[in-house]
Design a protein around this motif. Structure first.
Motif, short mmCIF file in Angstrom:
data_model
loop_
_atom_site.label_atom_id
_atom_site.label_comp_id
_atom_site.label_asym_id
_atom_site.label_seq_id
_atom_site.Cartn_x
_atom_site.Cartn_y
_atom_site.Cartn_z
N GLY A 199 -60.92 30.21 -0.47
CA GLY A 199 -62.08 30.55 0.35
C GLY A 199 -61.72 31.21 1.67
O GLY A 199 -62.59 31.56 2.44
N LYS A 200 -60.44 31.40 1.91
CA LYS A 200 -59.98 32.00 3.15
C LYS A 200 -60.27 33.51 3.16
O LYS A 200 -60.45 34.11 2.09
CB LYS A 200 -58.46 31.80 3.29
CG LYS A 200 -58.04 30.36 3.42
CD LYS A 200 -58.47 29.76 4.74
CE LYS A 200 -58.29 28.26 4.77
NZ LYS A 200 -56.93 27.81 4.51
N PRO A 201 -60.28 34.13 4.35
CA PRO A 201 -60.41 35.59 4.39
C PRO A 201 -59.24 36.25 3.66
O PRO A 201 -58.08 35.96 3.96
CB PRO A 201 -60.38 35.92 5.88
CG PRO A 201 -60.73 34.67 6.59
CD PRO A 201 -60.22 33.55 5.71
N VAL A 202 -59.57 37.09 2.69
CA VAL A 202 -58.57 37.81 1.92
C VAL A 202 -58.67 39.30 2.25
O VAL A 202 -59.73 39.90 2.08
CB VAL A 202 -58.78 37.60 0.41
CG1 VAL A 202 -57.88 38.53 -0.41
CG2 VAL A 202 -58.55 36.15 0.02
N ILE A 203 -57.58 39.86 2.76
CA ILE A 203 -57.55 41.29 3.10
C ILE A 203 -56.84 42.01 1.97
O ILE A 203 -55.66 41.76 1.69
CB ILE A 203 -56.83 41.52 4.44
CG1 ILE A 203 -57.57 40.77 5.56
CG2 ILE A 203 -56.74 43.01 4.75
CD1 ILE A 203 -56.83 40.74 6.88
N GLY A 226 -66.78 39.00 -0.98
CA GLY A 226 -66.30 38.91 0.38
C GLY A 226 -64.84 39.28 0.60
O GLY A 226 -64.22 38.78 1.52
N LEU A 227 -64.30 40.15 -0.25
CA LEU A 227 -62.97 40.70 0.06
C LEU A 227 -63.11 41.71 1.19
O LEU A 227 -64.05 42.50 1.23
CB LEU A 227 -62.38 41.43 -1.15
CG LEU A 227 -61.99 40.64 -2.38
CD1 LEU A 227 -61.14 41.51 -3.29
CD2 LEU A 227 -61.23 39.38 -2.02
N ALA A 228 -62.11 41.74 2.09
CA ALA A 228 -62.06 42.76 3.13
C ALA A 228 -61.08 43.82 2.68
O ALA A 228 -59.89 43.56 2.56
CB ALA A 228 -61.61 42.15 4.45
N VAL A 229 -61.57 45.03 2.42
CA VAL A 229 -60.70 46.08 1.91
C VAL A 229 -60.28 47.02 3.03
O VAL A 229 -61.08 47.33 3.91
CB VAL A 229 -61.41 46.86 0.78
CG1 VAL A 229 -60.49 47.92 0.20
CG2 VAL A 229 -61.89 45.92 -0.30
N VAL A 230 -59.02 47.45 3.02
CA VAL A 230 -58.56 48.48 3.96
C VAL A 230 -58.05 49.67 3.15
O VAL A 230 -58.00 49.63 1.92
CB VAL A 230 -57.47 47.96 4.93
CG1 VAL A 230 -58.00 46.79 5.76
CG2 VAL A 230 -56.22 47.57 4.17
N ASN A 231 -57.66 50.71 3.83
CA ASN A 231 -57.28 51.96 3.18
C ASN A 231 -55.98 51.82 2.37
O ASN A 231 -55.21 50.88 2.58
CB ASN A 231 -57.10 53.05 4.24
CG ASN A 231 -57.38 54.43 3.70
OD1 ASN A 231 -57.60 54.60 2.50
ND2 ASN A 231 -57.35 55.42 4.56
N ILE A 232 -55.75 52.74 1.48
CA ILE A 232 -54.57 52.78 0.63
C ILE A 232 -53.28 52.77 1.46
O ILE A 232 -53.16 53.55 2.41
CB ILE A 232 -54.63 54.03 -0.27
CG1 ILE A 232 -55.84 53.95 -1.21
CG2 ILE A 232 -53.35 54.22 -1.04
CD1 ILE A 232 -56.19 55.27 -1.87
N ASP A 233 -52.36 51.90 1.10
CA ASP A 233 -51.05 51.80 1.75
C ASP A 233 -51.12 51.39 3.22
O ASP A 233 -50.13 51.49 3.93
CB ASP A 233 -50.30 53.15 1.67
CG ASP A 233 -49.81 53.45 0.26
OD1 ASP A 233 -49.70 52.52 -0.55
OD2 ASP A 233 -49.55 54.63 -0.03
N GLY A 283 -58.10 48.22 11.71
CA GLY A 283 -58.49 46.89 11.33
C GLY A 283 -59.96 46.69 11.00
O GLY A 283 -60.48 45.58 11.14
N LEU A 284 -60.65 47.72 10.52
CA LEU A 284 -61.99 47.52 9.98
C LEU A 284 -61.87 46.85 8.62
O LEU A 284 -61.00 47.18 7.83
CB LEU A 284 -62.72 48.85 9.79
CG LEU A 284 -63.11 49.68 11.00
CD1 LEU A 284 -64.11 50.76 10.57
CD2 LEU A 284 -63.72 48.83 12.09
N ALA A 285 -62.80 45.94 8.32
CA ALA A 285 -62.88 45.33 6.99
C ALA A 285 -63.98 46.05 6.24
O ALA A 285 -65.14 45.96 6.62
CB ALA A 285 -63.20 43.85 7.11
N VAL A 286 -63.64 46.76 5.17
CA VAL A 286 -64.63 47.55 4.45
C VAL A 286 -65.05 46.81 3.18
O VAL A 286 -64.23 46.19 2.51
CB VAL A 286 -64.06 48.94 4.09
CG1 VAL A 286 -65.13 49.80 3.40
CG2 VAL A 286 -63.56 49.65 5.33
N VAL A 287 -66.34 46.85 2.86
CA VAL A 287 -66.83 46.32 1.59
C VAL A 287 -67.50 47.45 0.82
O VAL A 287 -67.61 48.57 1.30
CB VAL A 287 -67.81 45.14 1.79
CG1 VAL A 287 -67.15 43.99 2.54
CG2 VAL A 287 -69.07 45.60 2.51
#
Lengths: 249, 249, 249, 249, 249, 249, 249, 249
Positions: free
Chosen positions: E194-198, E226-233, F226-230
């Motif tokens: 349940g933790k924040p997953v980046i 609720g996944l936090a996605v960032v850019n590739i690489d 560090g933006l979190a994108v969904v």
């Protein structure tokens, strides 16, 4: 400015009614078509009896009917493509003598004015769902005056169906091959015959067919060298290309 | 199985050397080309003197040279395309009498065996950067035996350059138009002449030219009806299509 | 055919050396530029002293140098863009007096012939990596004769840097804003000032920046109405557009 | 905090009612617009008589009507774009005096308040299906006060239609060129004139036109340097850009 | 304008050296940062000892070294990312005391100035090829002062490897999960804890991994809400996001 | 197999009712959840009073109502998202006491069972058309028990609207920023504050907004680190991520 | 935790050395593989003699050699794929007895340990450029123990080549068909035989082949129902799928 | 030409009724299927009792019913897929005894003629929204005669649901795994079992699921080696592939 006006300028120069500089000035704004018209437009049906074409999507029903009425006065065969069934009903009221092809979504007016041409075109389809595009190509080619033979529903899933017909197909002068989904049929035909093969991708198929992008890519990348590819679902374009090839022979 | 073997089976049946059933059995596994060969391959250069073509990328240098050597024995004109400069150097050592075109990245062996054909092809390019593709088309078309006229660097940014030449271009039987970036030239040419126009997108240009995808889309969507589009940078394919059109007239 | 030849035809008509019909015939094949040239090409630097431009990628080094040499004879300022460092070295040997900008990858010959123009252009960049594109725009704009003020490295990650300068930026007649990655800077500038804002996406950035596609989409979709977008990395195009705007005021 | 409050702080400092540090503290949280408003918003129609714009898609009918009502109180010309016919009917009941353009899908309220501006804008379209976008641009430009000349349906398939009009088109200060399908028209116009050309791709066309992506790419990659490209179908944006250019001359 | 200048204006008002209106005028052009600085920049490392970051691609080696030198004077920890090995060698000569991580392609100067923070970060990778991105995240997170535990090479192809570790992973405050190819690992982890997953997609993999687009899409579409996605690489971005989360607890 | 059954196996071993090997065999097929359930599912609302969520698209109306009924028996707050208005009407008949939000397209049952949580969430939107996504996020976050402050319609086209509110926004623990079209707002907010910023692209906008792809790319490429994108339009995901961040503080 | 440790817990329970609750506690954190290992990993080569595989790209040369060394100790056949020629040279020094296939870019260690399997696999390619992928599939399949028959270079451009061989091809248990460019071969084969056909797109070809995307789409959209598609250039995956099919018969 | 006619030719040769050359001529146009039919079509249901399949989209309702009627005469089980509810109603009137599955959108006629086959197929889905595709696969597989076990709604968001069932799933001979959104489920299953896993992406999900493109890419890029991927939503194709695998064992 037509040939007549051009002649008058020259006559005026000759008769000293205008100076050289005045003539130059007039010629500088000489409208393009005066000299270029014949050349530029000789491909564009200016002769009586040659078809006019109206692409309907994006036009209001009223616009289409107005265009058809102005064509009707010119006494030339006229083709409207991508005619919705609603539009078709409206047109029918106005032009009851027109020829309507529901599958091809076309209307043809004054088909009696078409002049027969020499070339033979084969239209080959992979499956039943390619029929609307095939019929659009057929109606268009007939409008240009060509005789046609359809070979429908002989896709590569049952290769023998194609192989049975290939000799007959090869007797045509130009072969239009229409396929959706994987779009491999034009490449197979192009590998079997040496005639010009016009490949038409259709927007048939599951998800990754991507509205025809998949067969389009297939056709562009065919290892059967020298396929002529046209846009997705573009039966009209395929027949037009056939006309370009046949009318110059 | 060639015609010879087929005849022998029939002769054996006749001479009672084999039964009908034995003949049927042999015919069942009758290799396809035995009957189909002439039909299937008549487009494929089986006659002495017709070109063979090797597409080099993805093949090792050794593979290419081996292929060229086997062609050399067949006494036919041979074309290798997309020859890297390293490969070109190696081939030159083996075949010093070959014809090398660095811009087109081609090697031609036994050009002396080419037979002249009747058709005339115009090759039109938009800019200097389209030259490699144009030259590949030119070398290929020459190999097929056609006479060519190049109209290079007359893109639509300076429209008068094209308009000055359009009448001469229109004298050709087939027109190959090559353009990168926006790729609008084939559509403009196709709007000015009624001849078959083969449109070749090239991978020239800034970011969104997307390695030729932008001009490809332009050509597929041209409102000049009936453009024949081939794959990006595919000069060989364009000339092959010209050959399909011209060899059937 | 130039104005001179046109005049002679008219004079010949007048002097009865040719008939009206002969004149008409000659005029029919009258090359387009003879009459259209002034109109068609008035945007194209035919006046002494106006720049010529060579886009280098896709051209061989020899082609570029030949083009430069032919320009050198015309006595006009000349710009070569996207000059690789290898090519730059070769050009330097031939034209030691040229002006070289390594960052912009440009060569300018005969900069002394440039005429000063009235307009002021601001060039704004988001980050250091946008500099090559900005410098290409700067070199181009200077070639057109405009005075420039650079505002480099004031992207929206530190918004106050932009806000500090916005009043000065707004004093320019045209504002070129260059940004990669997210490409939001032109939209923010366009929301703060009413001047024409030319948005240039650059191919800077991580994976999904997709070689500039991401900032391009951002700029096209900006809610700051009326951004003028040019192609990815197209500093030359941005300056050309600025010139179109300023030269018509 | 407005100018009034700011003045009071200064007066309080002067009158010793607050210390310097207290004043500093208040100024630190000084809302941005107090000082920045005039600067930041001078492009934003705060003067009486300047248009307000509402983009309707994504808003409920009720939201749009509420917005229009609040505008009505401000006594300024107001434009609503992309108004569906259902919404249009509802708005008509509320504002019977509004001006409705069904083709452009726009509603304009208080057109009587528009002030005439000096600039002239030409709007050029390739085909009939580009009309809705052209009309949106026209309505918008009229709202900004400019005089307009439409040149509709002169696409490059019949090049002479364009060439006949190009001299007149070139008399405008800014030229908006709208095209779908292949989208080559803006590049051709941009190659013929030196005025600012605003290129608008439309979502007209067959499969690979990809809802306007194809003409968008064409325009971005045009070799006619310096085209200003806006988003697909964005007639409003094109007119806004024309306004940015003309209002700063 | 700094706090000092602002104070002087107020003092001048008080001392009657300037009028209220003069003060207002000066305040109107009051640079934004004077009042806004603390607010706007409190996230931006203005305190001694906080890291500065330089993203190297697109910058010349000289630019990077100049930037590093200016940082060196500020006495703050500094990170350079995406340092090529050539650049790394040059930097090493200038800053022999720097910390170099070849896998992460990073250089850190003045690591001694980093202040320890409370949060714990787990870095999980699917495979060996994700290591460079993981190490970039690790170096960045260490620079922000966090303690880290790496769980490398526990992708879902061998699910038990992940399940063995999941309880330990769940003890971290923030979990950075890095995966290429199919990119399913963050979704599986996000479904287990349940933790924040980046989630960080990497550009590893075969053809259709499309340089990271495939795992990016996977992560955006994960049914683990609720996944936090960032850019590739973007290892740096992932660590920055972890810092945003942890520094606000 | 639950804890109970596990205990019995151990007891059986102890009591010699089964051999060690028999116990081993039973444990080998030991269902996963028996031991792992608590760990694996502690994030999954098994405790009384925690919300259950149903995503409606792709489910038949009957399936949704059946699911809601089974939830109703569990006495826990329940959220249904993307509820069409037809479905909404049907649900209302079954659960008249439910809470319906037409804009958010949500239904909430047993909201009385929600337990208040400590964290504060700000929801910021660029424009009116982002409201449905914002409301989905709001309903979801309220269901998790958080207090919310909405800052709607403060996009960057009028930057001062954002700057006026930024200090208040920065008081939240987590900031959800929702934007379509160009999608630059999250990056601007992320550059102004140090709090976790969750960026939500919406499918608002013209052609190349591409149903949200354009703002998605903008957010992924933001230079505000560090933006979190969904995912696009994923208001539910944004609130879930906020919950992950806040519930672990 | 291995079987051994699990047994000891049970023994301890039995011997009263630990209580039931202590045992339960230990079992709760019982590592997954202890119970699940046999099930979860029975597909994963834990038996002596089964291959291990290393995918090299993205790994440093040192990492690959270290991995190979650790495999060497396990006495199992090992395959490394996508081995660059530089890496190959380094590996050869370390493992001179390994088997190297330059075309397939593979290294195999301890091939002597492979156990023969029953199934027969046919590998069919369209052209010479598909060889590297075919060889990777071949090396992999041999490693799994299968006997193979290659049918190389029988693409559909010369259909008779395929038809000549189809009966022999149909004798295999699984057929791997590899093709680039248009990628139609697997569909044609799948239409001719009823065996499982594994379709492998390759990244061969001109522009719009798009690094294998075009044949991938072709194969996914094939009207020959039931093709099994794997990723672009994924010869290893194709052979692995063949193994899944054959090892379960 | 059937075996009968072939025999007669041979008999005629033998009986001297035709010459060898006449026989050769007849054999040259020998229809392909005469010899090739058995081979080419043995996969194509020519035996009584084997299913025929009609894919309905793109066919008119009349076409589908005509096809069904012609099948009805052949006395074979027949499947129609993607039957719209309108079409379904029409078919029901014509064939009241048919079996209709509204969820699968299928119609089956003459199910009584199906012959049971040996293989067992497991059908696994990630979520409720994958049901239509799963049901299409189920109906198809039943038509081929296989026994099926469905494992619905056990996606990876609640991993334990899958792990609980994995042992039972692994008892099937072939496993069809269907998932939308992120599409990770087939890879997880493929990592847990060694059986052939057929991965079917579905067009479920939010924006960037892109109508199934996202799960398709996930499945192609799965690190669980040897997944068999079929087209988006292609339940029929998945069952057909299962049939290819099972019917050859």
């Amino acid at each position: 400015m037509d040939r007549h006006r051009l002649k008058r300028i020259l006559a005026d120069v000759k008769a000293d009614e205008i100076t050289l500089d005045q003539a130059l000035e007039q010629l500088k704004s000489f409208p393009y078509e005066a000299i270029g018209f014949a050349t530029l437009d000789h491909h564009r049906s200016i002769r009586q009896g040659f078809p006019e074409v109206i692409y309907c999507p994006g036009k209001t029903d009223t616009q289409v009917i107005t265009l058809l009425q102005s064509m009707a006065e010119k006494e030339c065969p006229t083709l409207a493509t991508r005619v919705s069934s609603e539009l078709s009903d409206k047109v029918k009221k106005e032009f009851p003598e027109g020829k309507y092809n529901a599958l091809a979504r076309t209307v043809v007016l004054r088909r009696d004015l078409i002049r027969k041409q020499a070339g033979k075109i084969a239209i080959v389809t992979a499956g039943t769902t390619d029929l609307p595009v095939a019929e659009e190509a057929k109606v268009t080619a007939e409008l240009f005056g060509y005789s046609l033979t359809p070979y429908y529903d002989i896709g590569i899933a049952g290769l023998h169906r194609l192989l049975d017909q290939i000799e007959k197909i090869d007797k045509a002068d130009v072969i239009i091959v229409i396929a959706g989904m994987e779009g491999a049929l034009p490449g197979v035909v192009g590998g079997l015959v040496g005639k010009p093969v016009i490949a038409v991708p259709t927007s048939t198929g599951y998800g990754t067919a991507m509205n025809g992008l998949s067969p389009l890519l297939t056709m562009l990348n065919s290892c059967a060298a020298g396929l002529a590819v046209v846009n997705i679902d573009n039966g009209f374009g395929a027949a037009s290309l056939a006309h370009r090839i046949l009318s110059n022979q």
